[in-house]
Design an enzyme around this catalytic site. Structure first.
Site, PDB file in Angstrom:
ATOM      1  N   ILE A  14       1.651  21.622  22.672  1.00 40.47           N
ATOM      2  CA  ILE A  14       1.954  23.021  22.991  1.00 40.47           C
ATOM      3  C   ILE A  14       0.722  23.889  22.766  1.00 40.47           C
ATOM      4  CG2 ILE A  14       3.446  24.989  22.385  1.00 40.47           C
ATOM      5  CD1 ILE A  14       4.872  22.532  23.697  1.00 40.47           C
ATOM      6  N   ASP A  15       0.503  24.833  23.695  1.00 43.86           N
ATOM      7  CA  ASP A  15      -0.639  25.741  23.552  1.00 43.86           C
ATOM      8  C   ASP A  15      -0.204  27.094  22.975  1.00 43.86           C
ATOM      9  OD1 ASP A  15       0.473  27.225  25.667  1.00 43.86           O
ATOM     10  OD2 ASP A  15      -0.956  26.479  27.143  1.00 43.86           O
ATOM     11  N   GLY A  16      -1.119  28.024  22.942  1.00 48.32           N
ATOM     12  CA  GLY A  16      -0.852  29.349  22.373  1.00 48.32           C
ATOM     13  C   GLY A  16       0.187  30.152  23.125  1.00 48.32           C
ATOM     14  N   ASN A  17       0.515  29.735  24.339  1.00 46.68           N
ATOM     15  CA  ASN A  17       1.539  30.426  25.118  1.00 46.68           C
ATOM     16  C   ASN A  17       2.936  29.859  24.874  1.00 46.68           C
ATOM     17  OD1 ASN A  17      -0.277  32.193  26.482  1.00 46.68           O
ATOM     18  ND2 ASN A  17      -0.901  30.475  27.763  1.00 46.68           N
ATOM     19  N   HIS A  19       4.000  26.809  25.584  1.00 50.27           N
ATOM     20  CA  HIS A  19       4.417  25.752  26.511  1.00 50.27           C
ATOM     21  C   HIS A  19       3.365  24.644  26.525  1.00 50.27           C
ATOM     22  CE1 HIS A  19       2.412  28.647  29.489  1.00 50.27           C
ATOM     23  NE2 HIS A  19       1.583  27.642  29.356  1.00 50.27           N
TER      24      HIS A  19
END
Length: 135
Positions: A14-17, A19
Site C-alpha cells: 500500500i502507498d501513501g494514498n 491503495h
C-alpha cells in the site's frame, strides 16, 4: 487455457494514498507469469534443454480501479498472440466483486543463453502453450 492465481493484498503493498502502489501490480503480473510458466511446462529446466530463456521486453498496463489492503485479487493469464520468437500474454486482475482492477499485455521474447540474441521458440516448447490462443 486460462490460468488463474489468487493473492491477498498485504500492508507492505500500500502507498501513501491508501491503495496498492502502481509498481506492485507489475510484481503481481510477474508472479502470475511464473505460475503460468510452470503450468504450461516452460520451466527453467525445459528452457535450459534448448539453451534459451524468456525475457519480458514490454508491458502495457492500464489501471482501472483501486485495490486496498486485505482485498483478494484474481490474476488471469492467457496467451494472446504467438510469433516466431515472441509471444504476448494477456493478464487481467479482478477484485472479489469481479471488477477489473488492471489489465496488461506482456510481450516475451526467446533469447539464446550464449549471446542473449533473440531466437525462434522451439516448436516443442511452443506446443506447450500455443493451443491456448483463442481459448
Amino acid at each position: 487455457m486460462q490460468m488463474e492465481m489468487q493473492i491477498t493484498v498485504r500492508s507492505t503493498e500500500i502507498d501513501g494514498n491508501g491503495h496498492v502502489n502502481n509498481a506492485k501490480y507489475l510484481e503481481y503480473l510477474e508472479w502470475a507469469r511464473q505460475e503460468w510458466n510452470t503450468e504450461v511446462g516452460l520451466t527453467p529446466e525445459a528452457l535450459d534443454q534448448y539453451g534459451i530463456r524468456l525475457v519480458t521486453v514490454n508491458i502495457n498496463i492500464n489501471y482501472k480501479k483501486e485495490a486496498r489492503q486485505g482485498q483478494k485479487l484474481a490474476i488471469m493469464t492467457k496467451v494472446e498472440k504467438v510469433g516466431r520468437s515472441s509471444f504476448a500474454l494477456s493478464q487481467k486482475i479482478h477484485n472479489e466483486a469481479g471488477e477489473l482492477v488492471a489489465e496488461a499485455v506482456t510481450t516475451r521474447v526467446a533469447v539464446q543463453n550464449a549471446d542473449a540474441k533473440s531466437c525462434a521458440i522451439p516448436d516443442e516448447l511452443k506446443e506447450k502453450f500455443v493451443i491456448q490462443v483463442g481459448g
